[in-house]
Write a protein that holds these residues in place. Sequence first.
Motif, PDB file in Angstrom:
ATOM      1  N   PHE A   1       0.834  -1.212   0.000  1.00 17.49           N
ATOM      2  CA  PHE A   1       0.000   0.000   0.000  1.00 17.49           C
ATOM      3  C   PHE A   1       0.870   1.264   0.000  1.00 17.49           C
ATOM      4  O   PHE A   1       0.642   2.203  -0.758  1.00 17.49           O
ATOM      5  CB  PHE A   1      -0.921  -0.039   1.229  1.00 17.49           C
ATOM      6  N   LEU A   2       1.880   1.279   0.876  1.00 21.13           N
ATOM      7  CA  LEU A   2       2.712   2.482   1.024  1.00 21.13           C
ATOM      8  C   LEU A   2       3.665   2.697  -0.150  1.00 21.13           C
ATOM      9  O   LEU A   2       4.014   3.829  -0.468  1.00 21.13           O
ATOM     10  CB  LEU A   2       3.555   2.386   2.305  1.00 21.13           C
ATOM     11  N   GLY A   3       4.107   1.607  -0.763  1.00 17.98           N
ATOM     12  CA  GLY A   3       5.157   1.676  -1.789  1.00 17.98           C
ATOM     13  C   GLY A   3       4.977   2.811  -2.788  1.00 17.98           C
ATOM     14  O   GLY A   3       5.833   3.699  -2.885  1.00 17.98           O
ATOM     15  N   PRO A   4       3.869   2.828  -3.529  1.00 18.33           N
ATOM     16  CA  PRO A   4       3.680   3.903  -4.513  1.00 18.33           C
ATOM     17  C   PRO A   4       3.572   5.281  -3.852  1.00 18.33           C
ATOM     18  O   PRO A   4       4.065   6.270  -4.397  1.00 18.33           O
ATOM     19  CB  PRO A   4       2.356   3.533  -5.192  1.00 18.33           C
ATOM     20  N   LEU A   5       2.970   5.363  -2.690  1.00 16.82           N
ATOM     21  CA  LEU A   5       2.798   6.655  -2.014  1.00 16.82           C
ATOM     22  C   LEU A   5       4.141   7.218  -1.559  1.00 16.82           C
ATOM     23  O   LEU A   5       4.337   8.426  -1.521  1.00 16.82           O
ATOM     24  CB  LEU A   5       1.866   6.505  -0.800  1.00 16.82           C
ATOM     25  N   LEU A   6       5.066   6.328  -1.201  1.00 20.31           N
ATOM     26  CA  LEU A   6       6.379   6.766  -0.724  1.00 20.31           C
ATOM     27  C   LEU A   6       7.441   6.712  -1.827  1.00 20.31           C
ATOM     28  O   LEU A   6       8.622   6.937  -1.568  1.00 20.31           O
ATOM     29  CB  LEU A   6       6.834   5.885   0.457  1.00 20.31           C
ATOM     30  N   ASP A   7       7.015   6.375  -3.029  1.00 21.17           N
ATOM     31  CA  ASP A   7       7.933   6.245  -4.162  1.00 21.17           C
ATOM     32  C   ASP A   7       9.007   5.183  -3.877  1.00 21.17           C
ATOM     33  O   ASP A   7      10.187   5.386  -4.144  1.00 21.17           O
ATOM     34  CB  ASP A   7       8.578   7.614  -4.489  1.00 21.17           C
ATOM     35  N   LEU A   8       8.552   4.083  -3.325  1.00 25.07           N
ATOM     36  CA  LEU A   8       9.472   2.992  -2.969  1.00 25.07           C
ATOM     37  C   LEU A   8       8.996   1.651  -3.521  1.00 25.07           C
ATOM     38  O   LEU A   8       9.157   0.613  -2.876  1.00 25.07           O
ATOM     39  CB  LEU A   8       9.591   2.884  -1.443  1.00 25.07           C
ATOM     40  N   ALA A   9       8.382   1.673  -4.704  1.00 22.69           N
ATOM     41  CA  ALA A   9       7.806   0.424  -5.205  1.00 22.69           C
ATOM     42  C   ALA A   9       8.007   0.183  -6.684  1.00 22.69           C
ATOM     43  O   ALA A   9       7.250  -0.553  -7.303  1.00 22.69           O
ATOM     44  CB  ALA A   9       6.313   0.396  -4.889  1.00 22.69           C
ATOM     45  N   GLY A  10       9.023   0.782  -7.255  1.00 26.09           N
ATOM     46  CA  GLY A  10       9.239   0.545  -8.682  1.00 26.09           C
ATOM     47  C   GLY A  10       8.344   1.435  -9.523  1.00 26.09           C
ATOM     48  O   GLY A  10       7.482   2.151  -9.009  1.00 26.09           O
ATOM     49  N   ASP A  11       8.533   1.348 -10.834  1.00 28.19           N
ATOM     50  CA  ASP A  11       7.921   2.333 -11.721  1.00 28.19           C
ATOM     51  C   ASP A  11       6.632   1.869 -12.379  1.00 28.19           C
ATOM     52  O   ASP A  11       5.883   2.680 -12.908  1.00 28.19           O
ATOM     53  CB  ASP A  11       8.927   2.699 -12.825  1.00 28.19           C
ATOM     54  N   ASP A  12       6.397   0.587 -12.410  1.00 24.46           N
ATOM     55  CA  ASP A  12       5.223   0.109 -13.136  1.00 24.46           C
ATOM     56  C   ASP A  12       4.563  -1.048 -12.387  1.00 24.46           C
ATOM     57  O   ASP A  12       5.062  -1.519 -11.365  1.00 24.46           O
ATOM     58  CB  ASP A  12       5.617  -0.324 -14.552  1.00 24.46           C
ATOM     59  N   GLU A  13       3.431  -1.494 -12.933  1.00 29.21           N
ATOM     60  CA  GLU A  13       2.637  -2.542 -12.287  1.00 29.21           C
ATOM     61  C   GLU A  13       3.445  -3.838 -12.133  1.00 29.21           C
ATOM     62  O   GLU A  13       3.371  -4.507 -11.102  1.00 29.21           O
ATOM     63  CB  GLU A  13       1.372  -2.778 -13.117  1.00 29.21           C
ATOM     64  N   THR A  14       4.214  -4.186 -13.154  1.00 32.61           N
ATOM     65  CA  THR A  14       5.017  -5.416 -13.076  1.00 32.61           C
ATOM     66  C   THR A  14       6.016  -5.346 -11.926  1.00 32.61           C
ATOM     67  O   THR A  14       6.190  -6.308 -11.176  1.00 32.61           O
ATOM     68  CB  THR A  14       5.770  -5.650 -14.415  1.00 32.61           C
ATOM     69  N   SER A  15       6.678  -4.188 -11.764  1.00 30.89           N
ATOM     70  CA  SER A  15       7.628  -4.025 -10.659  1.00 30.89           C
ATOM     71  C   SER A  15       6.914  -4.128  -9.309  1.00 30.89           C
ATOM     72  O   SER A  15       7.454  -4.680  -8.348  1.00 30.89           O
ATOM     73  CB  SER A  15       8.304  -2.656 -10.726  1.00 30.89           C
ATOM     74  N   ARG A  16       5.718  -3.585  -9.243  1.00 31.80           N
ATOM     75  CA  ARG A  16       4.984  -3.616  -7.967  1.00 31.80           C
ATOM     76  C   ARG A  16       4.560  -5.021  -7.593  1.00 31.80           C
ATOM     77  O   ARG A  16       4.613  -5.417  -6.437  1.00 31.80           O
ATOM     78  CB  ARG A  16       3.774  -2.677  -8.047  1.00 31.80           C
ATOM     79  N   ILE A  17       4.123  -5.766  -8.591  1.00 29.62           N
ATOM     80  CA  ILE A  17       3.763  -7.170  -8.348  1.00 29.62           C
ATOM     81  C   ILE A  17       4.998  -7.947  -7.886  1.00 29.62           C
ATOM     82  O   ILE A  17       4.952  -8.695  -6.912  1.00 29.62           O
ATOM     83  CB  ILE A  17       3.154  -7.787  -9.642  1.00 29.62           C
TER      84      ILE A  17
END
Lengths: 243, 243
Positions: free
Chosen positions: A79-95
Amino acid sequence: MSYELYYWPTIQGRGEFIRLALEEADAKYIDVARRAESSGMGVRAMLRLMDNSEYPPFAPPFLKAGDLVIAQTAHILQFLGPLLDLAGDDETSRIWAHQLQLTISDFVTEVHDSHHPISGNLYYKDQKPEAQKRAADFIQARLPKFLGYFERIMKSNPHGDQFMVGARLSYVDLAIFQIIEGLRYAFPRAMKKSESNYPHLLDLHHRVSVRPRIARYLKSARRVPFSKQGIFRHYKELDVDRS
Amino acid sequence: MSYELYYWPTIQGRGEFIRLALEEADAKYIDVARRAESSGMGVRAMLRLMDNSEYPPFAPPFLKAGDLVIAQTAHILQFLGPLLDLAGDDETSRIWAHQLQLTISDFVTEVHDSHHPISGNLYYKDQKPEAQKRAADFIQARLPKFLGYFERIMKSNPHGDQFMVGARLSYVDLAIFQIIEGLRYAFPRAMKKSESNYPHLLDLHHRVSVRPRIARYLKSARRVPFSKQGIFRHYKELDVDRS
């Protein structure tokens, strides 16, 4: 947004993975259970929210973000990853980041069970013979299996071997830092003998430790020290290599 | 889309939570490791993909959907949920469903460790005394803690007490079915004594079991039988209530 983190106040435990992400992002957050009861916070406030939330967590850590209450360490980081800019750049990276973090969660459970193989409701001293057996298996089989996997992932990262996911820092890298830090504390002897098998992880651990916000955090009182209460515990009699 | 599920062919295990979701949705899927080696599938194809994927899973189960390879049971369900219409209607429901499924995953690990508290690399017979201790704690403390939590969640569901999440079936309900089914197989004595404490879960278990696609699946050869190899195992000496 200001976040409220709820976790046991005297240990790093699973909450530490969330703290590291919030600190690296310089996010505003309150570590609620570590604040004074007299201010309406503290552990009692944590237990109260656990009982009264519309979506009650099974256990800490959990995070309050606006109206949302969200539990499970890897899930909070997802949940926090995208909000904190700590989760990669795209959906594949987030998965991919979430998948790796869930594997780290599994490893953390095994670290815990190395000193508590029978029951979390018993003291360590009441399950010491069993812990010696489980810790021996942990050191001999599980630790190399997990660290070897993470080493291989980083080494073969198609975006370069500097990070676990993609070409920049994510919460997974912070978690690997914490894993290495914790294992060195809990199993210094086993790590001294074997950690050179994981050069990418050690390099990542070092690079995370000197990031300005992380370095500042580690020196601050906000970082709870390691102890014989948390997930990573040092018992000399468990840090034995029987192989 | 046609999915490829990869999991150990002779047990229900963690793969069963994925199979149940695919079956309820009547999705097209191939249970790859259960197919013949001579057709290029079987366990060897599973291990090959684990080694050669750009995103290598740590362990089965994993799912191939187009180019994507995704591992970790709860994560696979989070991915499949919206595609199979088994994840609630909105983002809040999906977050909640994933959180519950992660808690179910934690419970499944504890079920497994009730018969393997020392090492997954040893046979049950080589850790039987430790398993008796851990299973006793499981029956006395952990089973009521987890089932009590899930019962409370369903009972206090603001959308009605017929489902775990929202007002219609989700993959979490299918997982609860499997949990009750598995516990009744593994711990018939303990469940007979205590399951009436969880009336909502039992009712859900029954309602899932008679859904046409699930009923058809359970009677089919696609449903691997329970056995002494999987997560849920029946050992008479572990099914003892010492309280």
